[in-house]
Enzyme design. Structure first.
Site: not given
Length: 388
Positions: A146, A176, A331
Site C-alpha cells: 500500500d 491509506h 479498500s
C-alpha cells in the site's frame, strides 16, 4: 611414578559425565498468558534409558513437579541457574523449556466496536460488539502492500513494522496504508488483534504507483516471507487496482503460489471486477464492499469473480499522525478479509492460501446482501463466532 600417576587419574576421567559440544536448546514459549518463574520441563531423547533421567533428578534441590515415564521422557520442576546449566550439558537431554500457564481458548467481546467488526462476528445485523477468539491471529504475519504504514501508531501495540518503499520516503504520507493496517490488526479497530503488521510501500503519498513498482513489492513479500518467522502463516492485502493487467495478475498469483493468502479490493467503479487488476485474478480472494444496512455499497464492483463481501462504507480505523479517520471503499472491505484470514489461521492453522479463501467463503452468511447484480455471489464475511 609418572606412569602410576596417569593410571591413578584414569578412573576419575572415565567416571566423569560426558559433556556435549553445544548446550541443549532452552525454549521459551511464545504467545502464552504467563511464564512460571524458575520452573522448567526437561525433555530427554527418546532413545535415552530412564536411568539417565534418574541421574538428572538427583541434581534437583527439591522434589520434581512431574516425572514423565511414558512416550514423553523427562521431568519438570523448579531448577536454579546452575542446575539448568548442568542439565543442558547432559548429552541425553533433548531440550529444556520454561513452564507456562495455558488456559482455555476463550471468546471475548469488544463492546461498542466499529460497525464492520461487529458485523462480521454475527449472522444478523444489530449487535454492536465484536466477538472473537482471543487467539486473535497470533503467530501470523500480515503484509500491507500500500502507501506504507505508520509503524509507531499507538494502536498497533508495537506489532507493526514498515519494511521497504518503492515510492520515495519509507513513511506513510497518505494515510491509506495505515488505515488498512488498522482494520487488519490494530488493537481497537482490527480483526486480528495479535497479528504482526508489515508495511510494503508501493504507492506514493498521493496514492498512485506503477504496475512495475507494485510487482517489485510483491516479489519483496515473497522473499521476505521465506525468512520471517510466521508459524501460523502469512497473509497479504492489496487495496489497490487499475485496468486489467496480465502482469499484475500474474504477480498476484505468485503470492498464492508461494502459499501467501491475498485479499484484494474489487474496485470502486461499480462495474464488473473482471475488468480490473488484480481483482480479476482467479486465485486471489476478491472483496466487494457493503454498507451497515447490508446493501452493496454504491461504488463497489461486482460480478462472479467477487469471492466475498465485507463492510466497506464509513469504516473507522487508524490514521497517520497517531489519529483515526473514517473513510469508504472496497479498500476498506479488503482488509476485513485479510484480517479474517489471519484470525482464522491463528485459530485453526494455516490450510494453504487458496484453501483459506475457500474457508472464508464457506463460513460466509449468504443471502443477506441487497442490491447485488445478477450473477454476483451473495456472501457476507463471518468469523465463525459460535454464538453469532
Amino acid at each position: 611414578m609418572r606412569l602410576s600417576l596417569v593410571l591413578a587419574l584414569l578412573p576419575v576421567a572415565f567416571g566423569a559425565p560426558t559433556r556435549r559440544d553445544e548446550p541443549a536448546p532452552l525454549h521459551v514459549p511464545r504467545d502464552v498468558d504467563s511464564l512460571i518463574k524458575d520452573t522448567y520441563i526437561v525433555k530427554y531423547k527418546d532413545i535415552t534409558a530412564f536411568s539417565a533421567v534418574d541421574e538428572g533428578l538427583k541434581l534437583l534441590s527439591g522434589k520434581p513437579k512431574h516425572i514423565y515415564k511414558g512416550a514423553f521422557k523427562g521431568f519438570s520442576g523448579k531448577i536454579d541457574a546452575k542446575t539448568l546449566e548442568l542439565l543442558r550439558d547432559d548429552p541425553s537431554v533433548d531440550f529444556i523449556e520454561q513452564d507456562a500457564i495455558v488456559t482455555l481458548a476463550a471468546y471475548t467481546t469488544q463492546a461498542s466496536a466499529p460497525w464492520g467488526l461487529a458485523r462480521i462476528s454475527t449472522r444478523q445485523r444489530g449487535p454492536t460488539g465484536y466477538t472473537y477468539d482471543d487467539s486473535a491471529g497470533a503467530g501470523t504475519c500480515s503484509y500491507i502492500i500500500d502507501t506504507g504504514i505508520q509503524a509507531n501508531h499507538p494502536n498497533f501495540g508495537g506489532r507493526a513494522f514498515q519494511l521497504v518503499s518503492y515510492q520515495g520516503s519509507n513513511a506513510d504520507g497518505n494515510g491509506h496504508g495505515t488505515h488498512v493496517a488498522g482494520t487488519i490488526g490494530s488493537t481497537t479497530y482490527g480483526v486480528a488483534k495479535r497479528t504482526t503488521l508489515l508495511g510494503v510501500k508501493v504507492l506514493s503519498d498521493s496514492g498512485s504507483g506503477s504496475t512495475s513498482g507494485i510487482i517489485a513489492g510483491i516479489n519483496y513479500v515473497v522473499s521476505d516471507s521465506r525468512s520471517r518467522s510466521c508459524p501460523n502463516g502469512s497473509v497479504a492485502n492489496m487495496s489497490l487496482g487499475g485496468g486489467y493487467s496480465a502482469s499484475l495478475n500474474s504477480a498476484a498469483k505468485s503470492l498464492i503460489d508461494n502459499n501467501i493468502f491475498l485479499a484484494v479490493a474489487a474496485g470502486n467503479e461499480n462495474q464488473n471486477a473482471a475488468n480490473v487488476s488484480p481483482a480479476s485474478e482467479p486465485t486471489v480472494c476478491t472483496v466487494g464492499a457493503t454498507t451497515s444496512a447490508d446493501a452493496k455499497a454504491s461504488f463497489s464492483n461486482y460480478g462472479s469473480g467477487v469471492d466475498i463481501f465485507a463492510p466497506g462504507q464509513s469504516i473507522l480505523s487508524t490514521w497517520i499522525g497517531s489519529s483515526t479517520n473514517t473513510i469508504s471503499g472496497t479498500s476498506m472491505a479488503s482488509p476485513h478479509i485479510a484480517g479474517l484470514a489471519a484470525y482464522l489461521a491463528g485459530l485453526e492453522g494455516f490450510p494453504g492460501a487458496q484453501a483459506l479463501c475457500n474457508r472464508i467463503v464457506a463460513l460466509a452468511t449468504t443471502g443477506v446482501i441487497t442490491g447485488l447484480p445478477s450473477g454476483t455471489p451473495n456472501r457476507l464475511a463471518f468469523n465463525g463466532n459460535p454464538s453469532g
